[in-house]
Design a protein around this motif. Sequence first.
Motif, PDB file in Angstrom:
ATOM      1  N   PRO A 101       0.639  -0.920   0.304  1.00  0.00           N
ATOM      2  CA  PRO A 101       0.118  -0.065   0.719  1.00  0.00           C
ATOM      3  C   PRO A 101       0.797   1.356   0.121  1.00  0.00           C
ATOM      4  CG  PRO A 101      -1.164  -2.300   1.126  1.00  0.00           C
ATOM      5  CD  PRO A 101       0.276  -1.968   1.283  1.00  0.00           C
ATOM      6  N   LEU A 102       2.209   0.882   1.016  1.00  0.00           N
ATOM      7  CA  LEU A 102       2.847   2.446   0.324  1.00  0.00           C
ATOM      8  C   LEU A 102       3.587   2.376  -0.853  1.00  0.00           C
ATOM      9  CD1 LEU A 102       4.288   5.231   2.321  1.00  0.00           C
ATOM     10  CD2 LEU A 102       5.815   2.899   2.988  1.00  0.00           C
ATOM     11  N   VAL A 103       3.565   1.398  -0.808  1.00  0.00           N
ATOM     12  CA  VAL A 103       3.964   1.762  -3.023  1.00  0.00           C
ATOM     13  C   VAL A 103       3.386   2.392  -4.069  1.00  0.00           C
ATOM     14  CG1 VAL A 103       5.112   0.446  -4.728  1.00  0.00           C
ATOM     15  CG2 VAL A 103       5.476  -0.093  -2.278  1.00  0.00           C
ATOM     16  N   LYS A 104       1.626   1.856  -3.804  1.00  0.00           N
ATOM     17  CA  LYS A 104       0.647   2.356  -4.660  1.00  0.00           C
ATOM     18  C   LYS A 104       0.672   4.155  -3.904  1.00  0.00           C
ATOM     19  CE  LYS A 104      -3.598   1.756  -5.061  1.00  0.00           C
ATOM     20  NZ  LYS A 104      -5.183   0.216  -4.542  1.00  0.00           N
ATOM     21  N   VAL A 105       0.771   4.190  -2.409  1.00  0.00           N
ATOM     22  CA  VAL A 105       0.487   5.612  -2.322  1.00  0.00           C
ATOM     23  C   VAL A 105       1.337   6.415  -2.773  1.00  0.00           C
ATOM     24  CG1 VAL A 105       0.694   7.767  -0.642  1.00  0.00           C
ATOM     25  CG2 VAL A 105      -0.514   5.545  -0.906  1.00  0.00           C
ATOM     26  N   LEU A 106       2.941   5.669  -3.037  1.00  0.00           N
ATOM     27  CA  LEU A 106       4.288   6.580  -4.446  1.00  0.00           C
ATOM     28  C   LEU A 106       3.310   7.347  -5.619  1.00  0.00           C
ATOM     29  CD1 LEU A 106       6.590   7.581  -3.716  1.00  0.00           C
ATOM     30  CD2 LEU A 106       7.725   5.258  -3.992  1.00  0.00           C
ATOM     31  N   ARG A 107       2.978   6.228  -6.149  1.00  0.00           N
ATOM     32  CA  ARG A 107       2.930   5.923  -7.871  1.00  0.00           C
ATOM     33  C   ARG A 107       2.147   6.770  -7.910  1.00  0.00           C
ATOM     34  NH1 ARG A 107       3.517  -0.427  -9.613  1.00  0.00           N
ATOM     35  NH2 ARG A 107       4.666   0.375 -11.228  1.00  0.00           N
ATOM     36  N   MET A 108       1.118   6.600  -6.956  1.00  0.00           N
ATOM     37  CA  MET A 108      -0.369   7.876  -7.667  1.00  0.00           C
ATOM     38  C   MET A 108       0.596   9.216  -6.737  1.00  0.00           C
ATOM     39  SD  MET A 108      -3.109   5.985  -5.243  1.00  0.00           S
ATOM     40  CE  MET A 108      -4.732   7.102  -4.824  1.00  0.00           C
ATOM     41  N   VAL A 109       1.408   9.800  -5.201  1.00  0.00           N
ATOM     42  CA  VAL A 109       1.901  11.089  -5.812  1.00  0.00           C
ATOM     43  C   VAL A 109       2.675  11.826  -6.712  1.00  0.00           C
ATOM     44  CG1 VAL A 109       0.775  10.513  -3.703  1.00  0.00           C
ATOM     45  CG2 VAL A 109       3.472  10.192  -4.107  1.00  0.00           C
ATOM     46  N   ASP A 110       3.588  10.508  -7.689  1.00  0.00           N
ATOM     47  CA  ASP A 110       4.604  10.871  -8.427  1.00  0.00           C
ATOM     48  C   ASP A 110       4.160  10.780  -9.469  1.00  0.00           C
ATOM     49  OD1 ASP A 110       6.876  11.630  -8.795  1.00  0.00           O
ATOM     50  OD2 ASP A 110       7.940   9.411  -9.058  1.00  0.00           O
ATOM     51  N   SER A 111       2.858  10.841  -9.827  1.00  0.00           N
ATOM     52  CA  SER A 111       2.467  10.446 -10.798  1.00  0.00           C
ATOM     53  C   SER A 111       2.234  11.773 -11.671  1.00  0.00           C
ATOM     54  CB  SER A 111       0.979   8.942 -11.050  1.00  0.00           C
ATOM     55  OG  SER A 111      -0.021   9.617 -12.571  1.00  0.00           O
ATOM     56  N   ASP A 112       2.038  11.762 -13.065  1.00  0.00           N
ATOM     57  CA  ASP A 112       2.452  13.514 -13.732  1.00  0.00           C
ATOM     58  C   ASP A 112       0.756  13.070 -14.770  1.00  0.00           C
ATOM     59  OD1 ASP A 112       4.587  14.192 -13.424  1.00  0.00           O
ATOM     60  OD2 ASP A 112       5.752  12.579 -15.023  1.00  0.00           O
ATOM     61  N   ASP A 113       0.172  11.628 -14.529  1.00  0.00           N
ATOM     62  CA  ASP A 113      -1.028  12.124 -14.885  1.00  0.00           C
ATOM     63  C   ASP A 113      -2.286  13.064 -14.457  1.00  0.00           C
ATOM     64  OD1 ASP A 113      -0.455   9.789 -16.648  1.00  0.00           O
ATOM     65  OD2 ASP A 113      -0.738   8.574 -15.339  1.00  0.00           O
ATOM     66  N   LYS A 114      -2.857  12.936 -12.836  1.00  0.00           N
ATOM     67  CA  LYS A 114      -3.492  13.438 -12.311  1.00  0.00           C
ATOM     68  C   LYS A 114      -2.793  14.269 -11.330  1.00  0.00           C
ATOM     69  CE  LYS A 114      -5.762   9.244 -10.597  1.00  0.00           C
ATOM     70  NZ  LYS A 114      -7.236   8.674 -10.900  1.00  0.00           N
ATOM     71  N   ALA A 115      -3.319  15.184 -10.402  1.00  0.00           N
ATOM     72  CA  ALA A 115      -2.727  15.479  -9.517  1.00  0.00           C
ATOM     73  C   ALA A 115      -4.029  14.928  -8.736  1.00  0.00           C
ATOM     74  CB  ALA A 115      -2.967  17.141  -9.085  1.00  0.00           C
ATOM     75  N   GLU A 116      -3.343  13.479  -7.554  1.00  0.00           N
ATOM     76  CA  GLU A 116      -3.590  12.923  -6.284  1.00  0.00           C
ATOM     77  C   GLU A 116      -3.829  13.601  -5.029  1.00  0.00           C
ATOM     78  OE1 GLU A 116      -5.362  10.448  -6.768  1.00  0.00           O
ATOM     79  OE2 GLU A 116      -4.650   9.396  -8.890  1.00  0.00           O
ATOM     80  N   MET A 117      -3.065  14.117  -4.845  1.00  0.00           N
ATOM     81  CA  MET A 117      -2.902  14.911  -3.296  1.00  0.00           C
ATOM     82  C   MET A 117      -4.306  15.851  -2.821  1.00  0.00           C
ATOM     83  SD  MET A 117      -0.208  15.081  -1.791  1.00  0.00           S
ATOM     84  CE  MET A 117      -0.155  15.017  -0.528  1.00  0.00           C
TER      85      MET A 117
END
Length: 165
Positions: A137-153
Motif C-alpha cells: 500500500p505504501l508503494v501504491k501511494v508513492l506511485r499515486m503521488v508521483d504520477s504526472d497523470d493527475k494531481a492525487e493530493m
Amino acid sequence: MGVRKNLYWTPCAAHCIDLILKDIANDPSIKPLIQKSQELTCFIYDHGWALSLMRTETQNGELVRPAITRFATNFLALDSILTHQANLKRMTNTRGWAQNYMKLNRKDRVKANVVVGLIDSQTYWRDIAGVTVIFGPLVKVLRMVDSDDKAEMGHFMRLWTELNS
C-alpha cells in the motif's frame, strides 16, 4: 516566511515516501531478503540462457530490477518475483536449466544453486509475500503521488476531510 506570513513550505510527498522505503529496505529483517532477490534477478539477467528460459516460462514477462536511486523499486522487484513464482519454479525444473547448469563454471554453479535454493524455499516465498502485503500500500501511494497523470493530493485531502468529519 518572515516577510510573507501566508507562505507555507511542504515537502515532496513522493520524495518523503521514497526515503521511508529506503529506511525500510535497510532494516535488518528486510535487507537480506532484498539482497537475495537481487542475486536471483542478477543471475537470470547475467546468463542469456536463464533469461531465455525465464522469458519462455513467463510468456515474455520481465522481472523488475531495482534502480539505485528509487528505493520503491526494491519492493516492486519483490512483487514482480512473487508474481512469477510458479514460472520461476517451472524454469528451474526444465531440461534446458539442467543442460545449461552442467556447462557452468564452478563459481556460476554456486550462484545457480543459490537461485534454485531460493526458488525452492517456502520461507523465501513466505517472506516476500509478507513484505509485499505490508508495504504494497505504501508503494501504491508513492506511485499515486508521483504520477504526472493527475494531481492525487486533492484526492487524498478529500478522503482526509471525509474521514475526519
